[in-house]
Motif scaffolding. Sequence first.
Motif, mmCIF file in Angstrom:
data_model
loop_
_atom_site.group_PDB
_atom_site.id
_atom_site.type_symbol
_atom_site.label_atom_id
_atom_site.label_comp_id
_atom_site.label_asym_id
_atom_site.label_seq_id
_atom_site.Cartn_x
_atom_site.Cartn_y
_atom_site.Cartn_z
ATOM 1 N N ASN A 103 -26.904 13.664 -34.257
ATOM 2 C CA ASN A 103 -27.715 12.764 -33.475
ATOM 3 C C ASN A 103 -28.883 12.418 -34.353
ATOM 4 O O ASN A 103 -28.859 13.103 -35.446
ATOM 5 N N THR A 104 -29.801 11.675 -33.744
ATOM 6 C CA THR A 104 -31.097 11.424 -34.694
ATOM 7 C C THR A 104 -32.160 12.415 -34.943
ATOM 8 O O THR A 104 -32.800 12.623 -35.931
ATOM 9 N N ASP A 105 -31.892 13.723 -33.952
ATOM 10 C CA ASP A 105 -32.685 14.666 -34.066
ATOM 11 C C ASP A 105 -32.115 15.692 -35.338
ATOM 12 O O ASP A 105 -32.927 16.640 -35.650
ATOM 13 N N ASP A 106 -30.839 15.415 -35.680
ATOM 14 C CA ASP A 106 -30.140 16.684 -36.677
ATOM 15 C C ASP A 106 -29.080 15.641 -37.181
ATOM 16 O O ASP A 106 -28.016 15.459 -36.844
ATOM 17 N N LEU A 107 -29.517 15.338 -38.399
ATOM 18 C CA LEU A 107 -28.600 14.210 -39.413
ATOM 19 C C LEU A 107 -28.292 15.179 -40.706
ATOM 20 O O LEU A 107 -27.782 14.947 -41.680
ATOM 21 N N THR A 108 -28.186 16.572 -40.514
ATOM 22 C CA THR A 108 -27.903 17.421 -41.660
ATOM 23 C C THR A 108 -26.479 17.746 -41.678
ATOM 24 O O THR A 108 -26.149 18.361 -42.649
ATOM 25 N N GLY A 109 -25.879 17.753 -40.682
ATOM 26 C CA GLY A 109 -24.385 18.023 -40.531
ATOM 27 C C GLY A 109 -23.534 17.024 -41.508
ATOM 28 O O GLY A 109 -23.819 15.890 -41.859
ATOM 29 N N ARG A 110 -22.718 17.684 -42.353
ATOM 30 C CA ARG A 110 -21.716 17.085 -43.546
ATOM 31 C C ARG A 110 -20.371 17.499 -43.028
ATOM 32 O O ARG A 110 -20.108 18.514 -42.530
ATOM 33 N N VAL A 111 -19.335 16.619 -43.628
ATOM 34 C CA VAL A 111 -18.117 17.122 -43.500
ATOM 35 C C VAL A 111 -17.456 17.579 -44.778
ATOM 36 O O VAL A 111 -17.929 17.175 -45.972
ATOM 37 N N ALA A 112 -17.046 18.832 -44.724
ATOM 38 C CA ALA A 112 -16.431 19.852 -45.759
ATOM 39 C C ALA A 112 -15.283 18.932 -46.612
ATOM 40 O O ALA A 112 -14.445 18.543 -45.991
ATOM 41 N N ILE A 113 -15.481 18.644 -47.817
ATOM 42 C CA ILE A 113 -14.546 17.995 -48.704
ATOM 43 C C ILE A 113 -14.017 18.966 -49.819
ATOM 44 O O ILE A 113 -14.907 19.469 -50.454
ATOM 45 N N ARG A 114 -12.979 19.402 -49.827
ATOM 46 C CA ARG A 114 -12.504 20.124 -50.728
ATOM 47 C C ARG A 114 -12.169 19.543 -52.202
ATOM 48 O O ARG A 114 -12.700 19.760 -53.239
ATOM 49 N N ALA A 115 -11.690 18.341 -51.993
ATOM 50 C CA ALA A 115 -11.118 17.263 -53.149
ATOM 51 C C ALA A 115 -11.009 15.948 -52.499
ATOM 52 O O ALA A 115 -10.098 15.981 -51.869
ATOM 53 N N ALA A 116 -11.848 14.980 -53.225
ATOM 54 C CA ALA A 116 -11.485 13.626 -52.599
ATOM 55 C C ALA A 116 -10.489 13.202 -53.503
ATOM 56 O O ALA A 116 -10.650 12.110 -54.153
ATOM 57 N N ASP A 117 -9.165 13.491 -53.327
ATOM 58 C CA ASP A 117 -7.971 13.042 -54.002
ATOM 59 C C ASP A 117 -7.082 12.037 -53.192
ATOM 60 O O ASP A 117 -5.881 11.905 -53.491
ATOM 61 N N ASN A 118 -7.591 11.751 -52.085
ATOM 62 C CA ASN A 118 -6.955 10.579 -51.112
ATOM 63 C C ASN A 118 -8.013 9.896 -50.283
ATOM 64 O O ASN A 118 -9.083 10.197 -50.243
ATOM 65 N N ASP A 119 -7.104 8.720 -49.927
ATOM 66 C CA ASP A 119 -7.959 8.095 -49.094
ATOM 67 C C ASP A 119 -8.702 8.512 -47.778
ATOM 68 O O ASP A 119 -10.022 8.308 -47.694
ATOM 69 N N VAL A 120 -8.163 9.553 -47.019
ATOM 70 C CA VAL A 120 -8.877 9.953 -46.095
ATOM 71 C C VAL A 120 -10.027 10.965 -46.513
ATOM 72 O O VAL A 120 -11.135 10.813 -45.844
ATOM 73 N N ALA A 121 -10.005 11.646 -47.521
ATOM 74 C CA ALA A 121 -11.050 12.414 -47.983
ATOM 75 C C ALA A 121 -12.215 11.760 -48.868
ATOM 76 O O ALA A 121 -13.304 11.851 -48.410
ATOM 77 N N GLN A 122 -11.755 10.420 -49.102
ATOM 78 C CA GLN A 122 -12.474 9.394 -49.631
ATOM 79 C C GLN A 122 -13.354 9.006 -48.484
ATOM 80 O O GLN A 122 -14.531 8.650 -48.578
ATOM 81 N N LEU A 123 -12.674 8.733 -47.430
ATOM 82 C CA LEU A 123 -13.359 8.164 -46.170
ATOM 83 C C LEU A 123 -14.477 9.525 -45.630
ATOM 84 O O LEU A 123 -15.641 9.175 -45.557
ATOM 85 N N ALA A 124 -14.269 10.516 -45.854
ATOM 86 C CA ALA A 124 -15.198 11.534 -45.472
ATOM 87 C C ALA A 124 -16.295 11.606 -46.220
ATOM 88 O O ALA A 124 -17.353 11.745 -45.921
ATOM 89 N N GLU A 125 -16.040 11.513 -47.540
ATOM 90 C CA GLU A 125 -17.073 11.474 -48.490
ATOM 91 C C GLU A 125 -17.853 10.298 -48.448
ATOM 92 O O GLU A 125 -19.174 10.415 -48.415
ATOM 93 N N ASN A 126 -17.550 9.022 -48.198
ATOM 94 C CA ASN A 126 -18.135 7.899 -47.887
ATOM 95 C C ASN A 126 -19.054 8.319 -46.524
ATOM 96 O O ASN A 126 -20.174 7.875 -46.389
ATOM 97 N N PHE A 127 -18.529 8.793 -45.687
ATOM 98 C CA PHE A 127 -19.096 9.294 -44.353
ATOM 99 C C PHE A 127 -20.463 10.119 -44.794
ATOM 100 O O PHE A 127 -21.451 9.792 -44.151
ATOM 101 N N ASN A 128 -20.128 11.077 -45.497
ATOM 102 C CA ASN A 128 -21.280 11.832 -45.899
ATOM 103 C C ASN A 128 -22.448 11.289 -46.891
ATOM 104 O O ASN A 128 -23.569 11.279 -46.459
ATOM 105 N N GLN A 129 -22.006 10.335 -47.551
ATOM 106 C CA GLN A 129 -22.957 9.372 -48.105
ATOM 107 C C GLN A 129 -23.620 8.675 -47.260
ATOM 108 O O GLN A 129 -24.940 8.320 -47.453
#
Length: 504
Positions: free
Chosen positions: A238-264
Amino acid sequence: MPQSAPPPSATPQGATPSATPRRARRAWSVRFRVIALVVAMLALGLTVAGAVTFTVQFNQLNQRIETELLQEVEEFRNLAQRGPTPGEGPFTDLDDLFLAFLQASVPGEHESMVTMTDGQTAFYPGGELSFDLNVPEIRAEVARLHEPGRAVITDFDLNGRQLRMVVAAVSVPQDTRQGAFVVAIDAGAQRRIIWNQMGTYALVALGTMILTGLTGYLVAGRLLRPLDELSRATATINTDDLTGRVAIRAADNDVAQLAENFNQMLDRLEAGVADQRQFLDDAAHELRTPLTIIRGNLELMEVGDAEDVDSTRTLVLEELDRMKRLVDDLLMLARSQRPGFVEFASVDVLTLGHEIRDRVHLLADRRWNTLVTAHGSILGDRQRLQQAVLQLAANAAKFSPPGSVIDVRLDWSPPSAEVMEELQPAAPTYLVLSVQDRGSGIPPEEIGRIFDRFGRADQHRRVEGSGLGLTIVMAIAQAHRGTVTVDSQAGVGSTFRLWVPAVM
């Protein structure tokens, strides 16, 4: 007659139904749906492949059995025409013909033969046979199907055996008896072999689907793990805490790339929220000073002293003008973050240079030297570019002594190393709008913060202004996909350059 009690689910009279909604049933996960679809498609494919394969096998079996039966009949006819001794004519006795054929032919694994004369068994093969045709049922069927001069193929059930049988009428010269040559093949036994193969195929297919489903479930779990983590992250951020991120081991597929884009995206949102909070803190701090001054002077003002009232009025108006400039600059920065801040159109560089030259000399008593060496046009917002250059020129006049020279230039230039590092990818050519003064300059350690909101060098903190001018210039440059660089030396002067790409 007694009344029946209401059902347990009925609401008693006067009671209020529960307002708590039933918990929605959890939908099937993407992982389960993907695996179910894969397994269903695999099952359909294996079923179609099995059906086609075994249909072809049954058809081929029927054709092969019929071919074998006709081949036996053809061999029998050839022997009858050739005769007991080649070259001496055909057989003239049915018994000799039957005996000669059966002595030379050996029935196959699922095959049996019999010969008949006038409806009675004449001869049948010796040795061990899969089944015996010397039975009343066969004799009755032969009598029914016998047609002189023809061979008839039929299906016949004999003691649970599914036989494919040919009944060929036989006649020879000088023998008035009616003969029959009968060959039968146990088609049911061979069909059972194919059915057993189908059972084996079904077990293998079932095992394949189970193995595929389990393997796919594990693999899909690994591939879709970022989606689960993404779901948990979106539920907690939420707006009070935006520090959470999705753990990504390797961006070697479209789903992992989606998570990386979400983190960005979260990085950008976190930076934007932090920037807004800092913006509000800085604005509150800057507005607090004039408000404090106004309040203090109004509290100390002697209402009966006309001179004190006039001086207080003048001071209050000056502080209000300062607040208005500050609010206008804040609104300008707020608009710079919205679409439509700049309106792109073709801008003639020479005309832009002349317009800047006609305006800068009105800013202050300085020796303005405007030089336009660039020609052609760029895609940009002419008024915003003028605003940025005039702001740089106003700053140059503010921090340089009266009568000093200030150079304003418009040139084409390839990107410098600093521009190439900051703008990636950099354009091959830029329109550089530069302002050079001979003023106090900026110490190297303070250059990095002069583009921050309300940022000023220490020796310039008492200079009048909102501290937002260079921030607005940078916003205009970035809206044109460019940037602003500065070269400065304390006590010598500063050169500010606004870089605008020639091609957007």
